[in-house]
Motif scaffolding. Structure first.
Motif, short mmCIF file in Angstrom:
data_model
loop_
_atom_site.label_atom_id
_atom_site.label_comp_id
_atom_site.label_asym_id
_atom_site.label_seq_id
_atom_site.Cartn_x
_atom_site.Cartn_y
_atom_site.Cartn_z
N GLU A 101 0.82 -1.22 0.00
CA GLU A 101 0.00 0.00 0.00
C GLU A 101 0.86 1.27 0.00
OE1 GLU A 101 -2.36 -0.64 3.50
OE2 GLU A 101 -3.77 -1.99 2.48
N ALA A 102 2.04 1.18 0.62
CA ALA A 102 2.90 2.37 0.78
C ALA A 102 3.43 2.90 -0.55
CB ALA A 102 4.06 2.05 1.71
N ILE A 103 3.49 2.03 -1.59
CA ILE A 103 4.05 2.49 -2.88
C ILE A 103 3.00 2.47 -3.99
CG2 ILE A 103 6.48 2.00 -2.41
CD1 ILE A 103 6.01 -0.67 -4.05
N ALA A 104 1.72 2.50 -3.60
CA ALA A 104 0.64 2.49 -4.60
C ALA A 104 0.71 3.70 -5.53
CB ALA A 104 -0.70 2.42 -3.90
N TRP A 105 1.40 4.77 -5.09
CA TRP A 105 1.47 6.02 -5.88
C TRP A 105 2.51 5.96 -7.01
CZ3 TRP A 105 6.38 8.11 -5.58
CH2 TRP A 105 7.17 7.68 -4.50
N LEU A 106 3.37 4.95 -7.01
CA LEU A 106 4.40 4.87 -8.07
C LEU A 106 3.74 4.69 -9.43
CD1 LEU A 106 7.12 2.51 -6.51
CD2 LEU A 106 7.44 4.91 -7.12
N PRO A 107 4.22 5.40 -10.47
CA PRO A 107 3.64 5.22 -11.81
C PRO A 107 3.92 3.82 -12.36
CG PRO A 107 5.60 6.63 -11.90
CD PRO A 107 5.30 6.39 -10.44
N ASP A 108 3.00 3.34 -13.19
CA ASP A 108 3.14 1.99 -13.74
C ASP A 108 4.41 1.86 -14.60
OD1 ASP A 108 2.15 -0.70 -14.38
OD2 ASP A 108 1.97 0.11 -16.41
N SER A 109 5.15 0.77 -14.38
CA SER A 109 6.35 0.44 -15.18
C SER A 109 6.71 -0.99 -14.82
CB SER A 109 7.51 1.38 -14.82
OG SER A 109 7.98 1.10 -13.50
N PRO A 110 7.60 -1.64 -15.59
CA PRO A 110 8.03 -3.00 -15.21
C PRO A 110 8.63 -3.03 -13.80
CG PRO A 110 8.69 -2.52 -17.46
CD PRO A 110 8.16 -1.24 -16.90
N CYS A 111 9.38 -1.99 -13.42
CA CYS A 111 10.00 -1.96 -12.09
C CYS A 111 8.95 -1.79 -11.00
CB CYS A 111 11.03 -0.83 -12.00
SG CYS A 111 12.53 -1.18 -12.95
N GLN A 112 7.95 -0.94 -11.26
CA GLN A 112 6.87 -0.75 -10.28
C GLN A 112 6.10 -2.06 -10.07
OE1 GLN A 112 3.42 -0.84 -11.21
NE2 GLN A 112 2.43 0.11 -9.45
N ARG A 113 5.84 -2.78 -11.18
CA ARG A 113 5.09 -4.04 -11.06
C ARG A 113 5.89 -5.08 -10.28
NH1 ARG A 113 3.58 -2.31 -16.28
NH2 ARG A 113 5.06 -3.65 -17.40
N ALA A 114 7.20 -5.11 -10.49
CA ALA A 114 8.06 -6.03 -9.72
C ALA A 114 8.02 -5.69 -8.24
CB ALA A 114 9.49 -5.97 -10.24
N LEU A 115 8.07 -4.39 -7.92
CA LEU A 115 8.03 -3.96 -6.52
C LEU A 115 6.70 -4.33 -5.86
CD1 LEU A 115 9.68 -0.46 -7.05
CD2 LEU A 115 10.60 -2.25 -5.54
N MET A 116 5.60 -4.21 -6.61
CA MET A 116 4.29 -4.55 -6.06
C MET A 116 4.15 -6.06 -5.81
SD MET A 116 2.64 -1.73 -5.58
CE MET A 116 0.86 -1.78 -5.62
N GLU A 117 4.93 -6.85 -6.54
CA GLU A 117 4.89 -8.31 -6.35
C GLU A 117 5.81 -8.79 -5.23
OE1 GLU A 117 4.92 -11.12 -9.68
OE2 GLU A 117 4.62 -9.41 -11.01
N LEU A 118 6.77 -7.94 -4.83
CA LEU A 118 7.75 -8.35 -3.82
C LEU A 118 7.13 -8.84 -2.51
CD1 LEU A 118 10.85 -5.97 -3.95
CD2 LEU A 118 10.88 -8.46 -3.73
#
Length: 323
Positions: free
Chosen positions: A297-314
């Motif tokens: 939830e803390a990084i929900a504001w990050l714009p969509d990108s391959p790196c953002q999607r990887a971080l959301m899956e961590l």
């Protein structure tokens, strides 16, 4: 569920560069220390911490590019982490880590302590050369926290009266501080707002705590092969983690076994049985799931990108180690 290699795939080439650069950064030292450092960096490991710094750095970049200072921050993060592992292995008298002889087993205790000090000193030097006081403060705090966590862990051995808050504070110092402060430092270097920096710190903190609680559960449920060390070794050493502290609330008999430091033949087996025959594992699992959800939830504001999607899956990857 993605593997760690798949999650770090967007920064795979960055991590290869990082390893090469680390070797050249440390290569100018004393031959024995250089050999010890080489031994460490060739011992494998997932490079999860520098990987997270690199993923965050690319996710925050408008064009997805990495600056030299972000790369150096990831290298410093790995140096600090590796230095702390060397010292932890000496304190814990561990013979192997990830199936490879620890530095003190391969060389000796003196070389291991000096190699850890050498890496901390190198990290501090390169940190100062980033010329950013806010980042220096964040990463210096990590080195203080690592020492503080190790001291606290030693002070509270076999102490059944310690609070759950003490356990969480120690876990933050030993595991989560590096993740929290290094990702916040990436935000500082990217010129993020104070609010975004705080949310990055919270992401790293909650992810680190989830990671630690999962480790603590695996001490009771994992195999020696999975853990890279004997099962229940934390409990045997008197380190009381979430499952043990929860089980103490249900079974008074467990306190007696711990307080006499498992001195009688079947004490440790009895203690394990009490933990497993309680709500401790399921409560600990719920705690890890809560931390993982909060980190996402803390990084929900990050714009969509391959790196953002990887971080959301961590966070889910961290939990997947339980199943």
């Amino acid at each position: 569920m993605a593997t760690v290699t798949e999650l770090l795939q967007p920064v795979e080439l960055d991590l290869e560069t990082l390893l090469t650069d680390l070797r050249s950064l440390i290569g100018a030292g004393h031959p024995i220390l250089q050999a010890a450092a080489e031994h460490l960096f060739s011992a494998g490991g997932k490079r999860l911490r520098p990987g997270i710094v690199l993923l965050i750095s690319r996710a925050l970049s408008a064009d997805g590019d990495l600056s030299a200072r972000h790369r150096r921050l990831a290298e410093i993060t790995e140096m600090i982490h590796t230095a702390s592992l060397v010292h932890d292995d000496v304190v814990d008298e561990a013979a192997t880590r990830r199936g490879v002889a620890t530095v003190h087993s391969h060389f000796n205790h003196r070389v291991a302590v000096l190699a850890g000090d050498f890496l901390f000193a190198q990290a501090s030097w390169h940190l100062a050369n980033l010329d950013n006081l806010a980042v220096v403060k964040l990463l210096s705090r990590v080195i203080m926290d690592l020492a503080d966590g190790e001291v606290k862990q030693g002070l509270y051995r076999y102490d059944t009266g310690q609070s759950f808050a003490t356990y969480l504070e120690k876990s933050y110092c030993k595991t989560a501080s590096l993740m929290a402060n290094s990702v916040q430092a990436a935000g500082v270097l990217s010129g993020e707002s104070v609010e975004h920096q705080k949310s990055l710190h919270h992401f790293g903190r909650q992810l680190g705590l989830a990671f630690q609680v999962v480790d603590d559960i695996l001490d009771f449920t994992g195999s020696e092969q999975q853990l890279g060390k004997p099962a229940a070794s934390d409990l045997a050493s008197g380190y009381l983690t979430a499952p043990a502290l929860y089980a103490l609330e249900e079974h008074l008999a467990l306190a007696r076994l711990i307080e006499r430091e498992f001195s009688e033949e079947d004490d440790l087996d009895q203690a394990l049985e009490l933990v497993r025959n309680s709500q401790a594992i399921s409560r600990s699992r719920q705690l890890a799931e809560d931390f993982a959800r909060e980190s996402r939830e803390a990084i929900a504001w990050l714009p969509d990108s391959p790196c953002q999607r990887a971080l959301m899956e961590l966070p889910d990857f961290v939990l997947s180690r339980l199943y």
